[in-house]
Design a protein around this motif. Structure first.
Motif, mmCIF file in Angstrom:
data_model
loop_
_atom_site.group_PDB
_atom_site.id
_atom_site.type_symbol
_atom_site.label_atom_id
_atom_site.label_comp_id
_atom_site.label_asym_id
_atom_site.label_seq_id
_atom_site.Cartn_x
_atom_site.Cartn_y
_atom_site.Cartn_z
ATOM 1 N N ARG A 320 0.819 -1.210 0.000
ATOM 2 C CA ARG A 320 0.000 0.000 0.000
ATOM 3 C C ARG A 320 0.850 1.257 0.000
ATOM 4 N N GLY A 322 3.839 1.387 -1.526
ATOM 5 C CA GLY A 322 4.739 1.365 -2.669
ATOM 6 C C GLY A 322 5.886 0.401 -2.571
ATOM 7 N N GLN A 377 -5.043 0.514 -10.748
ATOM 8 C CA GLN A 377 -3.621 0.838 -10.657
ATOM 9 C C GLN A 377 -3.207 1.414 -12.006
ATOM 10 N N ASP A 384 0.725 0.131 -5.715
ATOM 11 C CA ASP A 384 -0.272 0.045 -4.644
ATOM 12 C C ASP A 384 -0.934 -1.326 -4.726
ATOM 13 N N ARG A 387 -4.800 -1.429 -4.976
ATOM 14 C CA ARG A 387 -5.336 -1.080 -6.290
ATOM 15 C C ARG A 387 -5.056 -2.181 -7.314
#
Length: 763
Positions: A320, A322, A377, A384, A387
């Motif tokens: 989340r 990165g 994403q 992420d 995503r």
């Protein structure tokens, strides 16, 4: 004229090279005046000339002669090549390989002959191709291997080469398939905590039963065996046996090649209890947030599933922020004296990354844009995991693919970038819906529907529904564009015509409705969609015999034909784990319809709720409820042709479809009502003998409900109740449900229907 004639002859490329290298004499170099080719039948002379390193005007020597022989053999078109020198003319004498006249398969029942012919063509054995004995031997061995993969160990494959005219050969593969080898015994040695029968019930492979003709569970498969081994390992690891191991697995085939025995040798080890969980490593200063994700509980038996769930939750949580390359490991600290284990969750977030590019693979028919518009994403943004997972789930929920996976790869030379690849496996998106029911009054009624969810790979859906019943005739044509706007607003257009005639007689009364509607679906969240729309429809009461008094009174007051302009508002949320075979989650749908224009004025609403509870891996409890209510407005009664109906599949099974509700006092005919309530409960279980196969299941059910008139109170004492058993099968034509039901509570005049089936419904 005096001349010398030299010959370099080779039975194979190796022999030619050896002869050229070790011959006792050599040809004197000379300038080539001409090159002639002898022995060609099908090969073009240009093919020979283009392959040789010698040309007219070149100087011939033994080295170039050897290279020419080597080049011609490399073509794979000749069995023999020799060079002859006639003065200053080089003569190339070749003997062509025979070509394949045809490939025939005899006795192959297990495989489709067209598929086998294509497979032979792929490896080079096809009509018109040069014949190669090495390829023939390879094809024979590959065919034997394919039979072994299908447990046909006794299969015999014999290849025959028959010469025919014009230097051709006919190939034939004669197969004696024999009977498939079946598993006669599965043994587990070394188990103490769990019985052998308990462990064997976990396996997809078994020793056979009366359903083995369908499941083929008694046929040995290496892939299934590996899956069974992993299932048994997971079973032990989820129950505290941290050091469980499978020492060996022996698969023995009897001399008759018909019986297979499988023996698993296992060591269980001690059962361990979790003493505690400790975090170690770099958690970005968010230790409390990560601790909230731990599903491992001290004091409980060690559970590998919980450990994997926790490490995955940690990895996703790192994602989340990165950190695409975060590594989380569970390191057990074992105290064998107390049979307790402390789990140390070691984390290393590594480096933060962003997504450079997102690729799509496997979509041969579906357009890229249909898939990409579901992504949450985006390229050139931080990685992420939430995503990415949402993107994968949204593509999966399209229903166009049987498999959707997302792979992450590092960008070479750029440690802070990753590429994502979404791989999809397309499935047929067309569906056929068939339904039938038989009753003494209506006879056999058939329904037909055909739809294409992904027409021409565009993501648009097209549908046609037809009901051929002599009483209720229906035709509906609809189309949906799921991305009418770039924001994901969908648009649906419906055209329909309905004719309802309660009796076979041509002079009996009927209801005819023609209409069209336009709906838009607006996504408010990732799971919630709101629908708005409008329509126009014209309904005509066609006078005739047996016209109910209620309909006659309505026609006398408002006329036989009337127009409605309904406005619609709806909401839907789908949390099921599968739209085809749901085992958990729920589905909710609510609709409201309001007609304030035209001769017909009314408001009505419906609500549907389905819930699925997984009791075990094999058993599922399902609950369904349908509620509907209609009311006339502006001083007008609720229109009878908008009534709800009950009975049959999707309602109260055991009662004829559309037979529940108020009846006409003169004819006894049911004409529905503005209030409907239905409850359904099901217990879904594996089909006897089908094991864990979810495509074929049995279920037992109880249904209750009724339809009420505008002045009738909803009273559970008037509920019709039915119960029975059924079969659910994911057939090649779609989901099929067959139900045998009997009324548990019925009243005088009820129309009973014991057997009902439908293809294309899921509940």
């Amino acid at each position: 004229m005096q001349f010398k004639r030299y010959s370099l002859r080779a039975a194979s490329l190796v022999a030619a090279l050896l002869l050229a290298a070790h011959m006792a004499w050599a040809a004197e170099p000379f300038k080539i005046r001409d090159i002639q080719v002898e022995g060609l039948q099908r090969v073009e002379p240009g093919t020979v000339f283009a392959s040789m390193p010698l040309r007219v005007g070149d100087t011939y020597n033994d080295e170039k002669g050897t290279a020419s022989i080597r080049a011609l053999f490399a073509l794979g078109l000749f069995t023999d090549v020799r060079l002859e020198i006639n003065g200053d003319v080089l003569v190339v004498v070749v003997e062509e390989r025979p070509s394949v006249a045809g490939v025939e398969f005899i006795g192959t029942r297990e495989f489709d002959k067209d598929m086998l012919t294509k497979a032979m063509r792929d490896i080079g054995l096809a009509e018109g191709r040069p014949f190669d004995k090495a390829l023939l031997d390879r094809a024979e061995q590959e065919l034997k291997r394919q039979y072994i993969n299908k447990s046909l160990y006794a299969a015999e494959v014999v290849s025959t080469v028959t010469p025919v005219e014009r230097n051709r050969v006919s190939l034939a593969f004669t197969v004696i398939e024999g009977e498939p080898a079946k598993i006669s015994e599965i043994r587990i040695v070394g188990n103490k905590a769990f019985s052998e029968s308990t462990l064997r019930n976990l396996f997809d492979l078994d020793t056979g039963n009366w359903m083995s003709w369908y499941t083929k569970s008694d046929r040995y498969s290496r892939a299934k065996l590996n899956a069974d081994i992993e299932t048994m390992r997971s079973y032990y690891l989820a129950r505290g046996y941290l050091e469980f191991r499978i020492d060996s697995t022996q698969v023995a085939i009897a001399p008759n090649k018909q019986d297979i025995s499988i023996t698993h040798n296992v060591t269980e080890g001690e059962r361990f209890v979790v003493a505690g969980v400790r975090l170690a490593g770099n958690y970005l200063g968010r230790e409390d947030e990560f601790k909230a994700l731990v599903s491992i509980r001290p004091g409980e038996a060690y559970n590998a599933d919980r450990v994997a769930e926790t490490t995955k939750a940690f990895t996703d949580y790192f994602g989340r922020f990165g950190y695409a390359f975060a590594r989380v490991q569970s390191v057990p600290e074992i105290d064998r004296s107390t049979s307790r284990v402390t789990l140390v969750l070691q984390a290393e977030p590594s480096r933060r990354a962003y997504v450079r590019r997102i690729n799509v693979a496997g979509n041969n028919r579906t357009r890229d844009e249909v898939i990409r518009r579901e992504f949450r994403q985006y390229e050139s943004s931080w990685y992420d995991s939430d995503r990415i997972r949402l993107s994968r789930n949204r593509v999966d929920r399209l229903g166009y693919f049987s498999e959707v996976t997302m792979e992450t790869t590092e960008v070479p030379g750029t440690p802070d970038q990753v590429d994502l690849t979404m791989k999809v496996v397309e499935r047929p998106t067309g569906s056929l819906t068939l339904g039938a029911g038989f009753s003494s009054s209506e006879g056999l009624g058939l329904t037909f529907g055909i739809s294409q969810q992904n027409a021409f790979g565009s993501g648009h859906s097209l549908g046609l529904q037809v009901n051929t019943s002599k009483i209720n005739r229906l035709i509906v044509v609809n189309t949906t564009d799921p991305y009418f706007t770039q924001d994901g607003v969908s648009r649906t257009i419906d055209l329909y015509q309905r004719v309802s005639r309660p009796y076979y007689y041509e002079d009996s009364y009927a209801l005819e409705t023609v209409g069209t509607s336009l709906r838009f679906g607006i996504p408010f969240t990732e799971r919630d969609t709101v629908y708005v729309g409008a329509g126009v429809e014209r309904t005509t009461i066609v006078p005739g015999t047996y016209l109910p008094v209620a309909y006659q009174n309505y026609a006398d007051q408002f006329g036989y034909a009337s127009t409605a302009v309904p406005l619609t508002l709806g909401w839907g949320r789908d949390n099921r784990d599968s739209a085809l075979v749901p085992t958990s989650g729920n589905l909710q749908r609510a609709t409201a319809e309001w007609s304030t224009f035209g001769e017909v004025r009314y408001v009505r609403g419906t609500y549907n709720y389905q819930h699925f509870v997984p009791l075990t891996k094999q058993y599922t409890f399902a609950f369904n409820t349908d509620l509907a209510l209609g009311q006339g407005i502006d001083g007008r009664p609720y229109p009878l042709f908008k009534n709800f109906y009950g009975g049959g599949l999707g309602s109260v099974r055991g009662f004829e479809a559309g037979s529940l509700g108020p009846r006409d006092s003169a004819t006894g005919l049911t004409y529905g009502g503005p209030k409907k309530i239905n409850f359904n409960v099901e217990l879904q279980a594996p089909f006897p003998g089908a094991g864990n196969d979810r495509t074929l299941r049995v279920y037992t059910f109880v249904d209750a409900g009724n339809v009420y008139g505008p002045d009738d109170p909803i009273d559970a004492a008037n509920f019709r109740v039915g119960g029975g058993v059924g079969i659910s099968w994911i057939s090649p034509m779609g989901p099929l449900r067959l139900a045998f039901a009997r009324p548990i509570r019925q009243f005088e005049g009820d129309r009973i229907q014991y057997l009902q089936f439908q293809i294309g419904t899921t509940f």
